[in-house]
Write a protein that holds these residues in place. Structure first.
Motif, PDB file in Angstrom:
ATOM      1  N   VAL A   1       1.128  -2.205 -22.413  1.00  0.00           N
ATOM      2  CA  VAL A   1       0.883  -3.550 -22.931  1.00  0.00           C
ATOM      3  C   VAL A   1      -0.262  -4.098 -22.091  1.00  0.00           C
ATOM      4  N   TRP A   2      -1.418  -4.273 -22.721  1.00  0.00           N
ATOM      5  CA  TRP A   2      -2.665  -4.471 -21.993  1.00  0.00           C
ATOM      6  C   TRP A   2      -3.164  -5.896 -22.055  1.00  0.00           C
ATOM      7  N   THR A   3      -3.829  -6.309 -20.980  1.00  0.00           N
ATOM      8  CA  THR A   3      -4.499  -7.596 -20.973  1.00  0.00           C
ATOM      9  C   THR A   3      -5.782  -7.477 -20.182  1.00  0.00           C
ATOM     10  N   SER A   4      -6.637  -8.459 -20.407  1.00  0.00           N
ATOM     11  CA  SER A   4      -7.882  -8.531 -19.662  1.00  0.00           C
ATOM     12  C   SER A   4      -8.350  -9.974 -19.611  1.00  0.00           C
ATOM     13  N   CYS A   5      -9.163 -10.253 -18.628  1.00  0.00           N
ATOM     14  CA  CYS A   5      -9.756 -11.577 -18.467  1.00  0.00           C
ATOM     15  C   CYS A   5     -11.255 -11.356 -18.259  1.00  0.00           C
ATOM     16  N   PRO A   6     -12.055 -11.485 -19.316  1.00  0.00           N
ATOM     17  CA  PRO A   6     -13.479 -11.199 -19.201  1.00  0.00           C
ATOM     18  C   PRO A   6     -14.200 -12.039 -18.145  1.00  0.00           C
ATOM     19  N   THR A   7     -13.657 -13.199 -17.810  1.00  0.00           N
ATOM     20  CA  THR A   7     -14.280 -14.068 -16.797  1.00  0.00           C
ATOM     21  C   THR A   7     -13.695 -13.847 -15.405  1.00  0.00           C
ATOM     22  N   GLY A   8     -12.770 -12.912 -15.283  1.00  0.00           N
ATOM     23  CA  GLY A   8     -12.116 -12.640 -14.002  1.00  0.00           C
ATOM     24  C   GLY A   8     -12.715 -11.435 -13.298  1.00  0.00           C
ATOM     25  N   SER A   9     -12.057 -11.047 -12.236  1.00  0.00           N
ATOM     26  CA  SER A   9     -12.481  -9.859 -11.494  1.00  0.00           C
ATOM     27  C   SER A   9     -11.256  -9.031 -11.140  1.00  0.00           C
ATOM     28  N   LEU A  10     -11.471  -7.727 -11.018  1.00  0.00           N
ATOM     29  CA  LEU A  10     -10.382  -6.794 -10.771  1.00  0.00           C
ATOM     30  C   LEU A  10     -10.737  -5.891  -9.604  1.00  0.00           C
ATOM     31  N   ARG A  11      -9.803  -5.737  -8.671  1.00  0.00           N
ATOM     32  CA  ARG A  11      -9.945  -4.812  -7.545  1.00  0.00           C
ATOM     33  C   ARG A  11      -8.794  -3.821  -7.619  1.00  0.00           C
ATOM     34  N   VAL A  12      -9.137  -2.544  -7.809  1.00  0.00           N
ATOM     35  CA  VAL A  12      -8.138  -1.477  -7.902  1.00  0.00           C
ATOM     36  C   VAL A  12      -8.257  -0.632  -6.644  1.00  0.00           C
ATOM     37  N   ARG A  13      -7.110  -0.339  -6.022  1.00  0.00           N
ATOM     38  CA  ARG A  13      -7.086   0.527  -4.838  1.00  0.00           C
ATOM     39  C   ARG A  13      -6.118   1.672  -5.097  1.00  0.00           C
ATOM     40  N   VAL A  14      -6.577   2.873  -4.794  1.00  0.00           N
ATOM     41  CA  VAL A  14      -5.738   4.059  -4.943  1.00  0.00           C
ATOM     42  C   VAL A  14      -5.508   4.617  -3.549  1.00  0.00           C
ATOM     43  N   ASN A  15      -4.250   4.680  -3.137  1.00  0.00           N
ATOM     44  CA  ASN A  15      -3.918   5.142  -1.793  1.00  0.00           C
ATOM     45  C   ASN A  15      -4.010   6.654  -1.652  1.00  0.00           C
ATOM     46  N   GLU A  16      -3.530   7.386  -2.659  1.00  0.00           N
ATOM     47  CA  GLU A  16      -3.586   8.851  -2.644  1.00  0.00           C
ATOM     48  C   GLU A  16      -4.270   9.334  -3.922  1.00  0.00           C
ATOM     49  N   PRO A  17      -5.593   9.489  -3.886  1.00  0.00           N
ATOM     50  CA  PRO A  17      -6.328   9.877  -5.087  1.00  0.00           C
ATOM     51  C   PRO A  17      -5.872  11.205  -5.690  1.00  0.00           C
ATOM     52  N   THR A  18      -5.368  12.111  -4.871  1.00  0.00           N
ATOM     53  CA  THR A  18      -4.905  13.394  -5.405  1.00  0.00           C
ATOM     54  C   THR A  18      -3.659  13.238  -6.263  1.00  0.00           C
ATOM     55  N   ARG A  19      -3.031  12.066  -6.217  1.00  0.00           N
ATOM     56  CA  ARG A  19      -1.835  11.797  -7.018  1.00  0.00           C
ATOM     57  C   ARG A  19      -2.141  10.893  -8.221  1.00  0.00           C
ATOM     58  N   VAL A  20      -3.402  10.916  -8.658  1.00  0.00           N
ATOM     59  CA  VAL A  20      -3.795  10.171  -9.856  1.00  0.00           C
ATOM     60  C   VAL A  20      -4.450  11.137 -10.826  1.00  0.00           C
ATOM     61  N   SER A  21      -3.974  11.095 -12.054  1.00  0.00           N
ATOM     62  CA  SER A  21      -4.556  11.888 -13.121  1.00  0.00           C
ATOM     63  C   SER A  21      -5.246  10.930 -14.074  1.00  0.00           C
ATOM     64  N   ARG A  22      -6.419  11.300 -14.526  1.00  0.00           N
ATOM     65  CA  ARG A  22      -7.124  10.493 -15.523  1.00  0.00           C
ATOM     66  C   ARG A  22      -6.979  11.200 -16.858  1.00  0.00           C
ATOM     67  N   TYR A  23      -6.459  10.459 -17.816  1.00  0.00           N
ATOM     68  CA  TYR A  23      -6.216  11.022 -19.132  1.00  0.00           C
ATOM     69  C   TYR A  23      -7.082  10.287 -20.148  1.00  0.00           C
TER      70      TYR A  23
END
Length: 143
Positions: A41-63
């Motif tokens: 269930v997705w949302t976005s705020c075009p006037t906002g900002s987003l900071r994403v941090r990944v602690n263990e990149p080897t445990r993230v899959s991009r699909y």
């Protein structure tokens, strides 16, 4: 409003600075098979900002599937998808999963279904440029 979110185990975390302060947050339940199976269930705020941090990149899959124009960031430890990104003309855009919000009043969320299957790729990318978060920082911690 600063919104904190994370996957279940805390490997993928984000802070969404929603500007201006929302009176409601649109929450679009995508009807594609991937989002339905993952409760996206997705949302976005075009006037906002987003900071994403990944602690263990080897445990993230991009699909990516369908048009291959977006990456669903799946935590391989807990299976949650908190963020989707799309690179358009060199710029990174994103949406976040409201089901991964922490401490947000549920009454702010305006849930509705969203079916985008009939969009052409050009229409899809134009919609993302208009509606997705354009100020995105995605940081992977070094292992």
């Amino acid at each position: 409003m600063l919104i904190h979110g994370a996957c279940h185990c805390g490997n993928i975390v984000f802070d969404l600075d929603w500007r201006p302060e929302p009176s409601e947050i649109p929450a679009r339940a995508c009807t594609c098979s991937f989002c339905t199976k993952h409760a996206g269930v997705w949302t976005s705020c075009p006037t906002g900002s987003l900071r994403v941090r990944v602690n263990e990149p080897t445990r993230v899959s991009r699909y990516d599937f369908g048009t291959h124009t977006a990456d669903f960031h799946v935590c391989t430890r807990c299976g949650v998808v908190p963020v989707v990104t799309s690179r358009i003309d060199g710029a990174l855009y994103a949406v976040v999963n409201v089901n991964t919000f922490e401490g947000v009043d549920e009454t702010l969320l305006r849930r509705s279904p969203s079916t985008l299957d009939d969009e052409t790729e050009a229409v899809r990318l134009a919609r993302r440029r208009r509606n997705w978060i354009a100020d995105v920082e995605y940081v992977e911690r070094a292992d």
